[in-house]
Design an enzyme around this catalytic site. Structure first.
Site, PDB file in Angstrom:
ATOM      1  N   HIS A 125      43.229  49.934  43.612  1.00  0.00           N
ATOM      2  CA  HIS A 125      43.629  48.860  42.700  1.00  0.00           C
ATOM      3  C   HIS A 125      43.851  49.435  41.310  1.00  0.00           C
ATOM      4  CE1 HIS A 125      43.450  45.098  40.387  1.00  0.00           C
ATOM      5  NE2 HIS A 125      43.815  44.528  41.518  1.00  0.00           N
ATOM      6  N   ASP A 137      39.014  38.774  51.389  1.00  0.00           N
ATOM      7  CA  ASP A 137      38.994  38.308  50.001  1.00  0.00           C
ATOM      8  C   ASP A 137      39.754  39.328  49.162  1.00  0.00           C
ATOM      9  OD1 ASP A 137      37.386  36.072  50.566  1.00  0.00           O
ATOM     10  OD2 ASP A 137      35.580  37.318  50.482  1.00  0.00           O
ATOM     11  N   LEU A 138      40.923  38.961  48.693  1.00  0.00           N
ATOM     12  CA  LEU A 138      41.837  39.881  48.033  1.00  0.00           C
ATOM     13  C   LEU A 138      41.176  40.602  46.873  1.00  0.00           C
ATOM     14  CD1 LEU A 138      44.724  40.991  47.853  1.00  0.00           C
ATOM     15  CD2 LEU A 138      45.259  39.074  46.324  1.00  0.00           C
ATOM     16  N   ASP A 139      41.173  41.936  46.945  1.00  0.00           N
ATOM     17  CA  ASP A 139      40.642  42.804  45.893  1.00  0.00           C
ATOM     18  C   ASP A 139      39.175  42.519  45.572  1.00  0.00           C
ATOM     19  OD1 ASP A 139      43.113  44.071  45.639  1.00  0.00           O
ATOM     20  OD2 ASP A 139      43.819  42.622  44.157  1.00  0.00           O
ATOM     21  N   GLU A 140      38.432  42.032  46.543  1.00  0.00           N
ATOM     22  CA  GLU A 140      37.016  41.734  46.344  1.00  0.00           C
ATOM     23  C   GLU A 140      36.127  42.580  47.255  1.00  0.00           C
ATOM     24  OE1 GLU A 140      35.805  39.842  44.026  1.00  0.00           O
ATOM     25  OE2 GLU A 140      37.690  38.999  43.292  1.00  0.00           O
TER      26      GLU A 140
END
Length: 283
Positions: free
Chosen positions: A191, A225-228
């Site tokens: 990310h 869970d997007l980017d979690e």
């Protein structure tokens, strides 16, 4: 001598290290390196041991013996790996190729102990780069209509190529919950910031508009869970007011490449342990 790596986590209590070293002694094992951590908050103990045994032994036999003698009594999650095995890695990429280029070079130059068994992209931009390393390139374009079928094609390749790890090297597609579940614990994403800031498109333009003084990157496991997902590795570089969005992008690309390569290395060297939603990463 044959090298193996033992990883384990379990409820913290007395006698764990004594039991493990005693089991190794019975097999004339020699400890090359050992790292341990006891988390006072979760009351869990984590241990990674790199050891050698004089004569090669089947890793499945070693695992069964350790499970019965040590892991079961201590309620451990434990596994022994053949240290000579190179993880089979599949890389996914879109149009930004800096992380892909860095990974391929590190593998080619012997800096990263993995075998890249293929590269998948929804664009053809990097086909020639991948071919120059004699690695199969798979062009799997994505549309809203074909995305479920495209993901099935990816998972079929994961199975047929016996992939150990999937690396999203700036793959600009959101994976479905089903695909995230299928790749749970064996897919790493990079990310373009310290999560969760500057999400979405044109992150370095957002950073420039906010006048940031540091930029960074985060490598994490992929979850629905997007980017979690659990964070594996992060790093930063200092920047200043005189730098343009293009210059920030160039600095950021270098940080992303470094952070992703570190995360991949930590995973394939069995240095990452899950501790709830967090990770324990031995250096």
């Amino acid at each position: 001598m044959t090298d193996y790596i033992l990883t384990l986590s379990c409820p913290d209590c007395t006698g764990i290290v004594h039991a493990v070293t005693g089991w190794l002694l019975q097999r004339h094992g020699n400890i090359v390196q050992a790292q341990q951590f006891g988390d006072a908050e979760t009351q869990r103990f984590f241990l990674r041991v790199h050891f050698t045994i004089p004569e090669p032994q089947d890793v499945n036999v070693l695992n069964q013996s350790f499970q019965e003698a040590i892991a079961a009594p201590f309620n451990m999650e434990a596994e022994i790996f053949d240290a000579s095995h190179k993880a089979r890695v599949l890389i996914l990429v879109s149009r930004q190729g800096h992380c892909l280029n860095d990974l391929l070079f590190r593998v080619h130059s012997g800096q990263l102990p993995i075998e890249v068994v293929g590269v998948i992209s929804n664009h053809t931009d990097h086909a020639s780069l991948v071919s120059s390393y004699n690695i199969p390139f798979h062009y799997l374009p994505v549309t809203p209509e074909n995305k479920p079928y495209q993901e099935q094609d990816i998972l079929r390749l994961v199975d047929s190529l016996k992939v150990d790890l999937v690396v999203l090297a700036r793959y600009m597609q959101i994976l479905s919950p089903d695909m995230c579940k299928a790749l749970s614990g064996r897919a790493i994403n990079i990310h373009h910031s310290f999560l969760p800031s500057f999400k979405g498109a044109r992150p370095y333009h957002q950073a420039h508009a906010k006048g940031v003084k540091i930029i960074g990157a985060t490598a994490h496991y992929v979850t629905a869970d997007l980017d979690e997902g659990p964070i594996i590795e992060q790093d930063i570089e200092r920047v200043n007011h005189a730098m343009s969005p293009l210059e920030l992008t160039q600095v950021g690309s270098d940080v992303e490449s470094l952070v992703l390569s570190r995360a991949v290395a930590a995973h394939v060297e069995h240095r990452i342990f899950m501790n709830g939603q967090r990770t324990v990463v031995f250096r």
